[in-house]
Design a protein around this motif. Structure first.
Motif, PDB file in Angstrom:
ATOM      1  N   PRO A   1       0.790  -1.233   0.000  1.00 46.77           N
ATOM      2  CA  PRO A   1       0.000   0.000   0.000  1.00 46.77           C
ATOM      3  C   PRO A   1       0.824   1.286   0.000  1.00 46.77           C
ATOM      4  N   TYR A   2       2.077   1.236   0.474  1.00 47.06           N
ATOM      5  CA  TYR A   2       2.881   2.465   0.408  1.00 47.06           C
ATOM      6  C   TYR A   2       3.438   2.692  -0.993  1.00 47.06           C
ATOM      7  N   GLU A   3       3.172   1.756  -1.891  1.00 48.78           N
ATOM      8  CA  GLU A   3       3.588   1.924  -3.279  1.00 48.78           C
ATOM      9  C   GLU A   3       2.405   2.255  -4.187  1.00 48.78           C
ATOM     10  N   TRP A   4       1.230   2.387  -3.578  1.00 52.63           N
ATOM     11  CA  TRP A   4       0.037   2.642  -4.372  1.00 52.63           C
ATOM     12  C   TRP A   4      -0.296   4.117  -4.414  1.00 52.63           C
ATOM     13  N   CYS A   5      -0.992   4.506  -5.498  1.00 52.23           N
ATOM     14  CA  CYS A   5      -1.489   5.865  -5.567  1.00 52.23           C
ATOM     15  C   CYS A   5      -2.841   5.899  -4.842  1.00 52.23           C
ATOM     16  N   PHE A   6      -3.402   7.069  -4.737  1.00 55.82           N
ATOM     17  CA  PHE A   6      -4.663   7.257  -4.012  1.00 55.82           C
ATOM     18  C   PHE A   6      -5.755   6.318  -4.521  1.00 55.82           C
ATOM     19  N   SER A   7      -5.943   6.304  -5.840  1.00 53.44           N
ATOM     20  CA  SER A   7      -7.053   5.516  -6.381  1.00 53.44           C
ATOM     21  C   SER A   7      -6.850   4.020  -6.248  1.00 53.44           C
TER      22      SER A   7
ATOM     23  N   ILE B   1       6.062   3.101   8.095  1.00 50.79           N
ATOM     24  CA  ILE B   1       6.483   3.242   9.493  1.00 50.79           C
ATOM     25  C   ILE B   1       5.622   2.401  10.418  1.00 50.79           C
ATOM     26  N   TYR B   2       4.316   2.385  10.135  1.00 50.29           N
ATOM     27  CA  TYR B   2       3.390   1.664  11.006  1.00 50.29           C
ATOM     28  C   TYR B   2       2.947   0.384  10.323  1.00 50.29           C
ATOM     29  N   ILE B   3       3.314  -0.713  10.913  1.00 47.74           N
ATOM     30  CA  ILE B   3       3.139  -2.000  10.243  1.00 47.74           C
ATOM     31  C   ILE B   3       1.673  -2.442  10.154  1.00 47.74           C
ATOM     32  N   ASP B   4       0.793  -1.828  10.945  1.00 45.79           N
ATOM     33  CA  ASP B   4      -0.606  -2.226  10.897  1.00 45.79           C
ATOM     34  C   ASP B   4      -1.507  -1.051  10.519  1.00 45.79           C
TER      35      ASP B   4
ATOM     36  N   PHE C   1      -9.770  -2.169   9.184  1.00 49.39           N
ATOM     37  CA  PHE C   1     -10.251  -1.461   8.006  1.00 49.39           C
ATOM     38  C   PHE C   1     -10.046   0.043   8.168  1.00 49.39           C
ATOM     39  N   CYS C   2     -10.360   0.551   9.337  1.00 53.26           N
ATOM     40  CA  CYS C   2     -10.209   1.997   9.575  1.00 53.26           C
ATOM     41  C   CYS C   2      -8.740   2.413   9.491  1.00 53.26           C
ATOM     42  N   GLN C   3      -7.850   1.576  10.014  1.00 57.61           N
ATOM     43  CA  GLN C   3      -6.429   1.928  10.013  1.00 57.61           C
ATOM     44  C   GLN C   3      -5.754   1.723   8.669  1.00 57.61           C
ATOM     45  N   HIS C   4      -6.164   0.698   7.938  1.00 62.02           N
ATOM     46  CA  HIS C   4      -5.514   0.392   6.660  1.00 62.02           C
ATOM     47  C   HIS C   4      -6.122   1.133   5.487  1.00 62.02           C
ATOM     48  N   PHE C   5      -7.386   1.504   5.589  1.00 62.05           N
ATOM     49  CA  PHE C   5      -8.041   2.109   4.439  1.00 62.05           C
ATOM     50  C   PHE C   5      -8.594   3.501   4.719  1.00 62.05           C
ATOM     51  N   LEU C   6      -9.537   3.586   5.669  1.00 61.07           N
ATOM     52  CA  LEU C   6     -10.200   4.870   5.847  1.00 61.07           C
ATOM     53  C   LEU C   6      -9.243   5.977   6.289  1.00 61.07           C
ATOM     54  N   ALA C   7      -8.413   5.688   7.301  1.00 64.14           N
ATOM     55  CA  ALA C   7      -7.512   6.734   7.812  1.00 64.14           C
ATOM     56  C   ALA C   7      -6.510   7.213   6.754  1.00 64.14           C
ATOM     57  N   PRO C   8      -5.734   6.317   6.122  1.00 64.63           N
ATOM     58  CA  PRO C   8      -4.796   6.821   5.110  1.00 64.63           C
ATOM     59  C   PRO C   8      -5.478   7.530   3.947  1.00 64.63           C
ATOM     60  N   LEU C   9      -6.638   7.023   3.515  1.00 65.14           N
ATOM     61  CA  LEU C   9      -7.332   7.688   2.410  1.00 65.14           C
ATOM     62  C   LEU C   9      -7.817   9.070   2.830  1.00 65.14           C
ATOM     63  N   ALA C  10      -8.328   9.164   4.047  1.00 66.64           N
ATOM     64  CA  ALA C  10      -8.793  10.473   4.530  1.00 66.64           C
ATOM     65  C   ALA C  10      -7.614  11.444   4.625  1.00 66.64           C
ATOM     66  N   LEU C  11      -6.476  10.948   5.091  1.00 64.51           N
ATOM     67  CA  LEU C  11      -5.289  11.798   5.191  1.00 64.51           C
ATOM     68  C   LEU C  11      -4.802  12.225   3.812  1.00 64.51           C
TER      69      LEU C  11
END
Lengths: 467, 78
Positions: free
Chosen positions: A93-99, A184-187, A160-170
């Motif tokens: 996921p750190y290699e992915w773009c927003f979409s 940095i954060y493994i989960d 789900f909130c930590q892996h998807f919603l939070a990073p996408l919202a940020l």
């Protein structure tokens, strides 16, 4: 027995596959297998017999597998061994773009909804369980399902909130590069961090208020308390409501794109039309000569040259360090339904390292090689001039991951290099075509060297000396 | 003899205790409880809203059907 011992010696459990008691991944004879443990028997059978497996694989949401009969590296706990469909490249996921992250999130929720129709539920919703297969996100963890028990809150909700919603919202409300927090954060992104980084206006969005801000407060509040969980129930409609709320929240998040320096690169270059066509033709010819099955395009921008490779059926990774360029590349990939190209966010000067337990849970970029051919077009001068990486070091790195190189030399006299030199002292007396050929010539043989028409640039086809 | 009786009593109490005492989750270090509780908290409200949303969709589809039938009738009269 001897055969079994031989097989076992060749079996290697995958280093990242240790957290799940339901099973694990292992490699044998060059292929990847997944052991299903006896503890997971009931859930696996339900997955296969209820129709859920068919529904998900038909929709292209779950990776398909076949059951096989081979020796197990841990026979004491074995129920079955399955062989999932192999994927050409693993990305994170750190290699992915927003979409890409957004599509992965929506696929995960879609899977969860279909699961509930068959009496099952996802027991984890990690972004690392999603991979891109033929241009689309797919769930690769076949053991991610458990029987749904009415009344039980969704155990994968936090993830789900930590892996998807939070990073996408940020990425949407703060900065497009914040998915780098995954390194940095493994989960996934911790919710208290997300809550503190998100602008105040996000508290006016009911879904973000609930699933991030309130969620973070709740985690903090209950961190040192004991709670009788069996007294608190979440009814099915409540769960469906939460999933619907998460889906609405994710759909509403839009990519935050300002013009970055690379977004409009091709409108702003110094290629004449003829020069550009000539370069495309040369790249195509060189690829035909090499005939690779896989290719990596570094500094691919929006993927114009990557697509020359992917159009030939070559499985192409299209790397660039600009999130906007990767986003544009991916959106085109989706619009055209392309299956051979995977746009990814990679900074060649600081590529993805191995992270996680023992730094082996997620592989570094180089560990996911080698690749049949590399395209390094209009990038070497950036590494040398903007980043001070000597030519021989560039050659040395590229030689460790590929045997074939299609590389472009851009001289100092070129207007783009001149632009780079306006803001820095010219401490590059050794940046000449001769030095370039010498720097690469130690590890590569120059098979072809052609000047691009109407330009000062030269395109090279090089073959690694060791083989 | 007394020791055996004591041991048996303790064992019986232990079993009784484990059976009747409610299952507890220690959330110390593990953020899981907070995530469960927030779902329970918002679950009722979002559940009701979701149910309303689904019903509203059905109502909309129903009325769409009515009106399209109505306009069909108008057309045929012209």
């Amino acid at each position: 027995m001897a055969q079994r011992m031989k097989n076992l010696k060749n079996s290697q459990v995958i280093p990242s596959s240790f957290r799940d008691p339901s099973g694990f991944l292992f490699e044998q004879g060059g292929a990847l297998y997944r052991q299903v443990n006896t503890t997971y028997r009931a859930n696996y059978d339900h997955l296969m017999n209820s129709g859920l497996y068919e529904a998900l694989t038909a929709a292209g949401l779950l990776i398909s597998h076949e059951e096989v009969n081979i020796a197990s590296p841990r026979p004491a706990s074995i129920y079955k061994i399955i062989k999932p469909e192999s994927l050409p490249f693993i990305s994170y996921p750190y290699e992915w773009c927003f979409s890409q992250l957004k599509d992965s999130a929506l696929s995960t929720l879609r899977i969860q909804k279909i699961c509930l129709d068959f009496g099952m539920s996802l027991k984890d919703s990690s972004a690392y369980n999603i991979q891109f297969r033929k241009g689309k996100p797919v769930l690769i963890d076949t053991l991610s399902f458990e029987k749904y028990r009415e009344g039980q809150p969704w155990v994968a909700y936090r993830q789900f909130c930590q892996h998807f919603l939070a990073p996408l919202a940020l990425m949407s409300h703060k900065d497009i590069s914040l998915n780098q927090l995954f390194r940095i954060y493994i989960d996934g992104v911790p919710l208290d961090l997300a809550s503190s980084l998100l602008p105040a206006r996000t508290r006016f969005s009911v879904p973000l208020l609930s699933h991030i801000h309130l969620h973070a407060r709740s985690q903090k509040h209950f961190a040192d308390k004991t709670v009788n969980i069996s007294r608190h129930k979440l009814r099915r409609f409540g769960l469906l409501g939460i999933i619907d709320s998460l889906e609405t929240a994710i759909r509403k998040l839009q990519r935050r794109l300002h013009g970055t320096e690379w977004a409009d690169y091709y409108e702003d270059t110094n290629y004449s039309l003829d020069a550009f066509e000539h370069k495309k033709q040369l790249v195509s010819e060189f690829l035909d000569r090499v005939n690779p099955k896989t290719a990596w395009d570094f500094g691919a921008n929006v993927g114009i040259f990557s697509r020359i490779a992917s159009a030939k059926g070559i499985l192409t990774n299209s790397f660039d360090n600009d999130p906007v360029a990767v986003e544009k590349n991916y959106l085109e990939c989706v619009a055209r339904g392309e299956t051979n190209i995977l746009p990814l966010l990679v900074d060649l000067c600081n590529p993805s390292p191995g992270i996680g337990w023992q730094n082996r849970e997620r592989m570094s970029l180089a560990e996911r090689g080698p690749v049949d051919a590399i395209l390094a077009l209009a990038i070497v001068h950036h590494l040398t001039i903007s980043n001070n990486v000597p030519l021989n070091k560039i050659a040395s790195f590229l030689s460790t991951i590929s045997n074939w190189l299609i590389v472009e030399f851009v001289p100092k006299s070129d207007s783009q290099v001149q632009r780079l030199l306006t803001t820095r002292e010219d401490t590059f007396p050794d940046y000449t075509q001769q030095a370039f050929e010498h720097g690469f010539g130690e590890l590569f043989t120059i098979e072809s060297c052609i000047r691009i028409k109407e330009s000062e640039r030269t395109l090279y086809l090089m073959r690694g000396k060791k083989g | 003899m007394n020791y055996v009786k004591l041991l048996m009593t303790l064992l019986a109490l232990f079993i009784l205790f484990s059976v009747i005492y409610p299952r507890e989750v220690h959330a110390y270090i593990d953020p899981g409880t907070g995530s469960m509780m927030v779902q329970v908290l918002i679950g009722v409200l979002v559940g009701v809203l979701f149910a309303l949303k689904m019903s509203w969709k059905r109502i909309k589809t129903f009325f769409k059907g009515l009106f399209s039938n109505g306009s069909k009738n108008e057309k045929s009269e012209e």
